[in-house]
Enzyme design. Structure first.
Site, PDB file in Angstrom:
ATOM      1  N   LYS A 131     -20.985 -23.473 -34.781  1.00  0.00           N
ATOM      2  CA  LYS A 131     -20.647 -24.750 -34.126  1.00  0.00           C
ATOM      3  C   LYS A 131     -19.681 -25.484 -35.033  1.00  0.00           C
ATOM      4  O   LYS A 131     -19.712 -25.299 -36.248  1.00  0.00           O
ATOM      5  CB  LYS A 131     -21.914 -25.589 -33.950  1.00  0.00           C
ATOM      6  CG  LYS A 131     -21.794 -26.641 -32.874  1.00  0.00           C
ATOM      7  CD  LYS A 131     -22.214 -26.100 -31.519  1.00  0.00           C
ATOM      8  CE  LYS A 131     -21.847 -27.040 -30.416  1.00  0.00           C
ATOM      9  NZ  LYS A 131     -22.432 -26.604 -29.135  1.00  0.00           N
ATOM     10  N   ASP A 171     -17.317 -28.531 -26.220  1.00  0.00           N
ATOM     11  CA  ASP A 171     -18.602 -29.262 -26.270  1.00  0.00           C
ATOM     12  C   ASP A 171     -18.217 -30.722 -26.014  1.00  0.00           C
ATOM     13  O   ASP A 171     -17.153 -30.977 -25.415  1.00  0.00           O
ATOM     14  CB  ASP A 171     -19.298 -29.061 -27.630  1.00  0.00           C
ATOM     15  CG  ASP A 171     -20.758 -29.489 -27.619  1.00  0.00           C
ATOM     16  OD1 ASP A 171     -21.614 -28.727 -27.159  1.00  0.00           O
ATOM     17  OD2 ASP A 171     -21.064 -30.627 -28.073  1.00  0.00           O
TER      18      ASP A 171
HETATM   19  P1  NDP Z   1     -18.522 -34.185 -22.240  1.00  0.00           P
HETATM   20  O1  NDP Z   1     -17.738 -34.701 -23.372  1.00  0.00           O
HETATM   21  O2  NDP Z   1     -17.824 -33.601 -21.075  1.00  0.00           O
HETATM   22  O3  NDP Z   1     -19.482 -35.313 -21.676  1.00  0.00           O
HETATM   23  C1  NDP Z   1     -20.398 -35.928 -22.497  1.00  0.00           C
HETATM   24  C2  NDP Z   1     -21.106 -37.020 -21.722  1.00  0.00           C
HETATM   25  O4  NDP Z   1     -22.191 -37.515 -22.490  1.00  0.00           O
HETATM   26  C3  NDP Z   1     -20.202 -38.212 -21.453  1.00  0.00           C
HETATM   27  O5  NDP Z   1     -20.603 -38.832 -20.260  1.00  0.00           O
HETATM   28  C4  NDP Z   1     -20.466 -39.098 -22.645  1.00  0.00           C
HETATM   29  O6  NDP Z   1     -20.192 -40.468 -22.436  1.00  0.00           O
HETATM   30  C5  NDP Z   1     -21.939 -38.886 -22.855  1.00  0.00           C
HETATM   31  N1  NDP Z   1     -22.268 -39.075 -24.271  1.00  0.00           N
HETATM   32  C6  NDP Z   1     -21.757 -38.404 -25.330  1.00  0.00           C
HETATM   33  N2  NDP Z   1     -22.238 -38.888 -26.475  1.00  0.00           N
HETATM   34  C7  NDP Z   1     -23.089 -39.860 -26.133  1.00  0.00           C
HETATM   35  C8  NDP Z   1     -23.906 -40.726 -26.880  1.00  0.00           C
HETATM   36  N3  NDP Z   1     -23.941 -40.675 -28.213  1.00  0.00           N
HETATM   37  N4  NDP Z   1     -24.675 -41.613 -26.193  1.00  0.00           N
HETATM   38  C9  NDP Z   1     -24.639 -41.680 -24.830  1.00  0.00           C
HETATM   39  N5  NDP Z   1     -23.859 -40.891 -24.078  1.00  0.00           N
HETATM   40  C10 NDP Z   1     -23.107 -39.988 -24.719  1.00  0.00           C
HETATM   41  O7  NDP Z   1     -19.540 -33.132 -22.873  1.00  0.00           O
HETATM   42  P2  NDP Z   1     -20.397 -31.993 -22.162  1.00  0.00           P
HETATM   43  O8  NDP Z   1     -20.747 -32.401 -20.786  1.00  0.00           O
HETATM   44  O9  NDP Z   1     -19.710 -30.717 -22.395  1.00  0.00           O
HETATM   45  O10 NDP Z   1     -21.700 -31.977 -23.078  1.00  0.00           O
HETATM   46  C11 NDP Z   1     -22.881 -32.694 -22.755  1.00  0.00           C
HETATM   47  C12 NDP Z   1     -24.054 -32.103 -23.481  1.00  0.00           C
HETATM   48  O11 NDP Z   1     -24.227 -30.737 -23.070  1.00  0.00           O
HETATM   49  C13 NDP Z   1     -23.919 -32.034 -25.001  1.00  0.00           C
HETATM   50  O12 NDP Z   1     -25.203 -32.212 -25.563  1.00  0.00           O
HETATM   51  C14 NDP Z   1     -23.466 -30.606 -25.256  1.00  0.00           C
HETATM   52  O13 NDP Z   1     -23.804 -30.179 -26.551  1.00  0.00           O
HETATM   53  C15 NDP Z   1     -24.266 -29.874 -24.200  1.00  0.00           C
HETATM   54  N6  NDP Z   1     -23.774 -28.562 -23.810  1.00  0.00           N
HETATM   55  C16 NDP Z   1     -22.485 -28.394 -23.369  1.00  0.00           C
HETATM   56  C17 NDP Z   1     -22.057 -27.155 -22.972  1.00  0.00           C
HETATM   57  C18 NDP Z   1     -20.702 -26.936 -22.404  1.00  0.00           C
HETATM   58  O14 NDP Z   1     -20.433 -25.825 -21.957  1.00  0.00           O
HETATM   59  N7  NDP Z   1     -19.833 -27.924 -22.347  1.00  0.00           N
HETATM   60  C19 NDP Z   1     -22.931 -25.975 -23.068  1.00  0.00           C
HETATM   61  C20 NDP Z   1     -24.280 -26.280 -23.480  1.00  0.00           C
HETATM   62  C21 NDP Z   1     -24.647 -27.523 -23.842  1.00  0.00           C
HETATM   63  P3  NDP Z   1     -18.853 -41.120 -23.076  1.00  0.00           P
HETATM   64  O15 NDP Z   1     -17.736 -40.595 -22.253  1.00  0.00           O
HETATM   65  O16 NDP Z   1     -19.050 -42.568 -22.980  1.00  0.00           O
HETATM   66  O17 NDP Z   1     -18.793 -40.631 -24.499  1.00  0.00           O
HETATM   67  O1  2IT Z   2     -23.753 -25.756 -26.691  1.00  0.00           O
HETATM   68  C1  2IT Z   2     -23.144 -24.814 -26.148  1.00  0.00           C
HETATM   69  O2  2IT Z   2     -23.731 -23.781 -25.820  1.00  0.00           O
HETATM   70  C2  2IT Z   2     -21.717 -24.962 -25.863  1.00  0.00           C
HETATM   71  N1  2IT Z   2     -21.167 -26.027 -26.145  1.00  0.00           N
HETATM   72  C3  2IT Z   2     -20.941 -23.822 -25.283  1.00  0.00           C
HETATM   73  C4  2IT Z   2     -20.544 -22.846 -26.336  1.00  0.00           C
HETATM   74  C5  2IT Z   2     -19.625 -21.746 -25.896  1.00  0.00           C
HETATM   75  O3  2IT Z   2     -19.232 -20.979 -26.791  1.00  0.00           O
HETATM   76  O4  2IT Z   2     -19.302 -21.623 -24.719  1.00  0.00           O
END
Ligand code: NDP
Ligand code: 2IT
Length: 451
Positions: A131, A171
């Protein structure tokens, strides 16, 4: 270290981890949640203890930290910090996302890297765990500023990654735009068009369904859990946090399966739409968040629903909760409220969104509770499929990738049941995911000698 009593072993091991990694609370939390569910299994399988597999797994194989200088549109110079934690490569090259958010530090990347190792193992694909990211804040930056930052970040990161070494992806704060800029820079530096990043655009090496995969996969997993009780998503009221990549596609799949999503949030607050977020409203959210990069408050203004500043949606009555924003976004108190309101399914789209207290409230209440490393593994799984397609220089159809995603989520669910089912019939998905994820990595480490 006490090798006979599981509780004492957990305490001793955590004392060791805390002494070696002071001031890293999220990393401690992620390790504790694993060790306390593994300790009994480890005591029954002493070969892992004798080989100090767990001590090795909490020590990253390599940590890279670097300076990222860049210039804003006004000619001012900024210095950010870049990281890549290469946690474990026992079963494949390091694989995991990059997070751009002002709050990140080494502790956050170690917690995420540690979770990623077990998650990637659960996918059944050959991927190790890593990561990384930066304390850069993409919010309020112009496209050109984001591009210059990404180019500077990749200029250093490119020395450490490669399609057979370490394959980053997105992420929080890293989506298609950022992956594009980073991929372009890597290609220029190496003169090589390869599968070094996943989440690439369709038409230049990306996989269909990768943007959807995490959100879809989380809902597929929730549906699998509901099926064990002869139930389904149909007709369920669903609270969702976040409004980014994962949350948007969680809404979409809940709608596909006949559920009613009623909330979304960002770091400023949440909206509650009692009539449900329908497809038309979802299209607006995608535009608002992915194109205009606006705030969720604007949804409340457009559709005349309530907006709760600086609050999280866990006070709303629901059947299913899908936390899809960030770590520790459900406190013990909020978990209690969810349970009191009748919520009986929690599937974590985010990584470690439940605090330690919240997790234990869900487990004690014996609801259908899936930890992130199981429920959100669909994202990295389709990243693995993107790597396969890049290697064979072919691309699969939407239907093919979606079928594979579904079958991977079903398989993860079965493994959790196999390793987490208690004599009462209750499935502890946390325990199941941790044991199933651990065994494959541990066996590979044993086979590869003292690595
Ligand atoms: P994005 O950046 O697309 O969206 C993140 C969302 O969460 C936004 O709405 C953001 O609001 C909000 N957010 C982020 N930080 C905070 C905080 N500290 N407090 C409150 N709200 C917050 O990210 P993803 O959708 O990709 O990721 C969301 C979660 O999913 C994370 O935990 C990530 O690790 C996990 N994840 C993502 C994967 C992926 O493929 N993308 C895979 C597996 C897990 P704002 O815009 O105001 O910051
Ligand atoms: O937390 C996660 O699994 C991710 N942000 C996706 C990682 C990836 O390599 O697709």
């Amino acid at each position: 270290m006490n090798l006979r009593d599981p509780k004492q072993f957990t305490e001793d091991f955590m004392a060791y981890v805390k002494a070696k990694n002071p001031g890293e609370p999220e990393f401690h939390q992620a390790v504790l949640e694993v060790v306390e569910t593994l300790s009994e299994f480890l005591i029954k399988n002493p070969r892992f203890l004798q080989s100090k597999i767990l001590e090795r797994m909490v020590e990253p194989e390599r940590v890279i930290q670097f300076r990222v200088p860049w210039m804003d549109d006004g000619g001012n110079i900024h210095i950010n910090r870049g990281y890549r934690v290469e946690m474990n490569s026992a079963i494949g090259p390091y694989k995991g996302g990059l997070r751009f958010h002002p709050t990140v530090n080494l502790n956050i990347f170690k917690f995420l890297g540690f979770e990623q190792v077990l998650k990637n193992s659960l996918t059944s694909l050959p991927m190790g765990g890593g990561k990384g990211g930066s304390d850069f804040d993409p919010k309020g930056k112009s496209d050109n500023e984001v591009m210059r930052f990404c180019q500077s970040f990749m200029t250093e990161l490119s020395r450490h990654i490669g399609p057979d070494t370490d394959i980053p992806a997105g992420d929080i704060g890293v989506g298609g735009r950022e992956i594009g800029y980073m991929f372009g820079q890597y290609k220029r530096l190496r003169n090589e068009f390869s599968g070094v990043l996943t989440g690439k655009g369709i038409g230049w090496g990306g996989s269909l369904i990768r943007p959807e995969a995490t959100g879809y996969g989380t809902v597929y997993f929730a549906e699998e859990m509901l099926n064990t009780r002869g139930d389904s998503m149909k007709g369920k009221t669903v609270t969702i946090s976040g409004s980014g990549n994962v949350a948007q596609f969680a809404v979409e799949k809940v709608l596909d399966l006949g559920g009613k999503p009623v909330s979304l949030s960002d770091s400023s607050g949440f909206i509650y739409d009692p009539d449900g977020i329908d497809r038309e409203k979802l299209e607006y959210i995608k535009l608002l968040k992915n194109v205009y990069r606006g705030r969720i408050r604007e949804y409340a203004e457009k559709y005349d629903v309530s907006y709760f500043e600086k609050k999280r949606p866990w006070g709303i009555k629901c059947d299913v909760a899908l936390p899809c924003a960030t770590q520790n976004e459900i406190s013990g108190e909020e978990a209690e409220t969810l349970l009191n309101n009748g919520c009986f399914v929690v599937a974590e789209g985010a990584n470690m969104p439940s605090t330690y207290e919240a997790e234990h409230k869900f487990l004690n209440a014996r609801i259908l509770y899936a930890p992130g490393k199981a429920a959100n593994a669909g994202g990295v799984a389709v990243s693995g499929l993107e790597m396969s397609q890049n290697s064979i220089r072919l691309s699969w159809t939407r239907e093919e990738v979606d079928e594979k995603l579904k079958s991977i989520m079903t398989n993860i669910h079965s493994m959790c049941v196999k390793h987490g089912k208690e004599s009462s019939g209750f499935v502890n998905y946390v325990k199941g995911a941790n044991i199933a994820g651990f065994v494959k990595v541990a066996n590979a480490m044993m086979a590869q000698g003292l690595v």
